[in-house]
Design a protein around this motif. Structure first.
Motif, PDB file in Angstrom:
ATOM      1  N   LYS A 309       0.572  -1.357   0.037  1.00 57.63           N
ATOM      2  CA  LYS A 309      -0.024  -0.050  -0.024  1.00 57.63           C
ATOM      3  C   LYS A 309       0.921   1.324  -0.006  1.00 57.63           C
ATOM      4  O   LYS A 309       0.481   2.276  -0.480  1.00 57.63           O
ATOM      5  N   THR A 310       2.039   1.273   0.571  1.00 57.12           N
ATOM      6  CA  THR A 310       2.959   2.473   0.579  1.00 57.12           C
ATOM      7  C   THR A 310       3.725   2.714  -0.725  1.00 57.12           C
ATOM      8  O   THR A 310       4.499   3.690  -0.791  1.00 57.12           O
ATOM      9  N   ILE A 311       3.604   1.799  -1.599  1.00 56.34           N
ATOM     10  CA  ILE A 311       4.001   1.900  -2.848  1.00 56.34           C
ATOM     11  C   ILE A 311       2.831   2.630  -3.823  1.00 56.34           C
ATOM     12  O   ILE A 311       2.062   1.877  -4.318  1.00 56.34           O
ATOM     13  N   THR A 312       3.017   3.810  -4.134  1.00 57.12           N
ATOM     14  CA  THR A 312       1.995   4.481  -4.616  1.00 57.12           C
ATOM     15  C   THR A 312       1.973   4.460  -6.172  1.00 57.12           C
ATOM     16  O   THR A 312       2.934   4.333  -6.738  1.00 57.12           O
ATOM     17  N   PRO A 313       0.837   4.363  -7.023  1.00 62.62           N
ATOM     18  CA  PRO A 313       0.830   4.386  -8.581  1.00 62.62           C
ATOM     19  C   PRO A 313       1.364   5.540  -9.062  1.00 62.62           C
ATOM     20  O   PRO A 313       2.115   5.365  -9.942  1.00 62.62           O
ATOM     21  N   LEU A 314       1.374   6.715  -8.325  1.00 60.75           N
ATOM     22  CA  LEU A 314       1.985   7.942  -8.933  1.00 60.75           C
ATOM     23  C   LEU A 314       3.739   7.684  -8.764  1.00 60.75           C
ATOM     24  O   LEU A 314       4.313   8.152  -9.635  1.00 60.75           O
ATOM     25  N   LEU A 315       4.062   7.020  -7.694  1.00 61.27           N
ATOM     26  CA  LEU A 315       5.294   6.988  -7.306  1.00 61.27           C
ATOM     27  C   LEU A 315       6.253   5.908  -8.390  1.00 61.27           C
ATOM     28  O   LEU A 315       6.857   6.199  -9.263  1.00 61.27           O
ATOM     29  N   VAL A 316       5.182   4.891  -8.924  1.00 56.38           N
ATOM     30  CA  VAL A 316       5.672   3.992  -9.763  1.00 56.38           C
ATOM     31  C   VAL A 316       5.676   4.712 -11.295  1.00 56.38           C
ATOM     32  O   VAL A 316       6.639   4.488 -12.138  1.00 56.38           O
ATOM     33  N   PHE A 317       4.735   5.232 -11.408  1.00 55.18           N
ATOM     34  CA  PHE A 317       4.288   6.015 -12.903  1.00 55.18           C
ATOM     35  C   PHE A 317       5.616   7.150 -13.125  1.00 55.18           C
ATOM     36  O   PHE A 317       6.283   7.002 -14.088  1.00 55.18           O
ATOM     37  N   ASN A 318       6.030   7.977 -11.824  1.00 57.19           N
ATOM     38  CA  ASN A 318       7.151   8.799 -12.076  1.00 57.19           C
ATOM     39  C   ASN A 318       8.445   8.005 -12.276  1.00 57.19           C
ATOM     40  O   ASN A 318       9.220   8.680 -13.151  1.00 57.19           O
ATOM     41  N   LYS A 319       8.391   7.128 -11.660  1.00 56.94           N
ATOM     42  CA  LYS A 319       9.751   6.136 -11.809  1.00 56.94           C
ATOM     43  C   LYS A 319      10.067   5.551 -13.186  1.00 56.94           C
ATOM     44  O   LYS A 319      10.765   5.559 -13.856  1.00 56.94           O
ATOM     45  N   LEU A 320       8.688   5.191 -13.466  1.00 54.80           N
ATOM     46  CA  LEU A 320       8.748   4.663 -15.075  1.00 54.80           C
ATOM     47  C   LEU A 320       9.253   5.698 -15.841  1.00 54.80           C
ATOM     48  O   LEU A 320       9.985   5.319 -17.006  1.00 54.80           O
ATOM     49  N   GLN A 321       8.495   6.781 -15.907  1.00 56.54           N
ATOM     50  CA  GLN A 321       8.792   7.800 -17.068  1.00 56.54           C
ATOM     51  C   GLN A 321      10.316   8.257 -17.032  1.00 56.54           C
ATOM     52  O   GLN A 321      11.055   8.273 -18.014  1.00 56.54           O
ATOM     53  N   LYS A 322      11.041   8.210 -15.747  1.00 60.75           N
ATOM     54  CA  LYS A 322      12.375   8.562 -15.600  1.00 60.75           C
ATOM     55  C   LYS A 322      13.095   7.460 -16.182  1.00 60.75           C
ATOM     56  O   LYS A 322      13.998   7.499 -17.076  1.00 60.75           O
ATOM     57  N   PHE A 323      12.879   6.012 -15.854  1.00 64.29           N
ATOM     58  CA  PHE A 323      13.504   4.802 -16.138  1.00 64.29           C
ATOM     59  C   PHE A 323      13.402   4.922 -17.928  1.00 64.29           C
ATOM     60  O   PHE A 323      14.343   4.416 -18.461  1.00 64.29           O
ATOM     61  N   ILE A 324      12.266   5.243 -18.482  1.00 69.32           N
ATOM     62  CA  ILE A 324      12.095   5.283 -19.926  1.00 69.32           C
ATOM     63  C   ILE A 324      13.079   6.232 -20.583  1.00 69.32           C
ATOM     64  O   ILE A 324      13.752   5.925 -21.568  1.00 69.32           O
ATOM     65  N   ASP A 325      13.105   7.413 -19.924  1.00 65.60           N
ATOM     66  CA  ASP A 325      13.954   8.353 -20.407  1.00 65.60           C
ATOM     67  C   ASP A 325      15.684   8.024 -20.556  1.00 65.60           C
ATOM     68  O   ASP A 325      16.422   8.497 -21.265  1.00 65.60           O
ATOM     69  N   GLU A 326      15.768   7.072 -19.635  1.00 66.35           N
ATOM     70  CA  GLU A 326      17.261   6.363 -19.308  1.00 66.35           C
ATOM     71  C   GLU A 326      17.459   5.235 -20.252  1.00 66.35           C
ATOM     72  O   GLU A 326      18.684   4.759 -20.307  1.00 66.35           O
ATOM     73  N   LEU A 327      16.496   4.780 -20.807  1.00 61.55           N
ATOM     74  CA  LEU A 327      16.909   3.609 -21.661  1.00 61.55           C
ATOM     75  C   LEU A 327      17.519   4.046 -23.013  1.00 61.55           C
ATOM     76  O   LEU A 327      17.469   4.974 -23.600  1.00 61.55           O
TER      77      LEU A 327
END
Length: 327
Positions: A309-327
């Motif tokens: 529950k403490t891992i929020t969808p917005l946290l995952v979404f933001n990390k996903l966006q950053k991860f994609i930028d680094e690919l």
């Protein structure tokens, strides 16, 4: 190191999907270093697709529920294997190989128990399961490549769709799954940002994937009755894949698709983080009661399920966006 050239080898790993895929670097190194080796592999029939087209295997032996163990043991003896590599190490594999020359994985069961029960961490080196498999064979050295899932007799063909994200929301045990509502919200964030979402899952995930895909035209439900080859081919469409600590995440690694893995009740120290592939692990290391099990549980023992529950969808979404930028 043992010379396996012109030797006949049996590898045993019955299940599960992820565990079997994690043995594929062993197969590759054996065959590449010793082209004359003959490799047979004993695996459960229900996960045969993990190895069906693997060119490093000369013979796939399928273990079925109706098999009589004593008869299978006699067949193994009759094959006169030079070496048996037992990467499962359970009562069944012990029985089948009794009296034969066997290299066997040494599982860190006691260290896992200390971590789960007393939170004493003697697994800080984060050794991968692949490395534990390799350690079963004297002086065996791994290469620098990852897992392999062969989807047909030819090459796996990448067909990346830049704005397509795969999601694997299932896992065998409840506490290894990020919550349904969190996946639902993440999917909404992704599709509102212009992404297409592909949902992957096996037999037990089909209903969840169906409901996650409802009322959203940018979501494609590709869950199936455990059609791993079909899912693997569709994973190649994805820019990256998001999911839990599960077999399908290892499948994503095995077809070389970058992944984001959400660890809830389990931890990287158990050895199941993505192996030698572009990946990001998301977990809340501040939750003191994790890990509560090394395989997951049907319910949260504490009742709060804060590791999810403490891992929020917005946290995952933001990390996903950053991860994609680094690919």
């Amino acid at each position: 190191m043992i010379d396996f050239n012109n030797k006949k080898v049996l590898i045993i790993r019955f299940s599960s999907l992820g565990d079997v895929l994690l043995t594929t670097p062993i197969l590759r190194v054996l065959k590449n270093k010793f082209p004359g080796v003959t490799i047979h592999y004993l695996v459960k029939a229900e996960v045969k697709e993990t190895l069906l087209f693997n060119p490093h295997i000369d013979k796939l032996i399928l273990f079925k529920k109706e098999n009589i163990l004593s008869e299978l043991r006699d067949k193994i003896k009759a094959e006169n294997y030079d070496y048996i590599i037992d990467l499962h190490d359970n009562l069944r594999s012990l029985y089948l190989t009794k009296g034969l020359k066997v290299f066997r994985i040494k599982k860190p069961s006691f260290k896992k128990l200390l971590l789960v029960k007393l939170k004493i961490n003697l697994l800080k080196q984060n050794k991968s399961i692949v490395e534990m498999y390799a350690a079963a064979i004297p002086e065996f050295k791994l290469d620098n490549l990852g897992l392999e899932l062969f989807l047909n007799k030819g090459e796996n063909k990448s067909c990346i769709e830049e704005k397509t994200i795969g999601i694997c929301p299932g896992a065998k045990h409840y506490t290894k799954r990020w919550e349904y509502n969190s996946y639902k919200e993440l999917i909404n964030l992704l599709t509102k940002s212009g992404y297409k979402v592909l949902l992957f899952g096996g037999t037990y995930d089909m209903e969840m994937c169906k409901t996650l895909s409802e009322n959203n035209n940018n979501v494609e439900n590709l869950s199936s009755d455990n059609d791993l080859i079909g899912m693997g081919k569709n994973m190649l469409r994805c820019k990256l894949i998001v999911g839990n600590d599960s077999g399908l995440m290892h499948a994503a690694s095995a077809v070389n698709v970058p992944s984001i893995v959400i660890f809830t009740s389990t931890v990287k120290e158990f050895g199941f983080a993505p192996y030698k592939t572009k990946s990001l692990v998301i977990e809340n290391e501040l939750i003191k009661c994790r890990p509560c099990s090394h395989i997951g549980k049907a319910v949260c023992p504490k009742g709060h399920f804060n590791c999810s529950k403490t891992i929020t969808p917005l946290l995952v979404f933001n990390k996903l966006q950053k991860f994609i930028d680094e690919l």
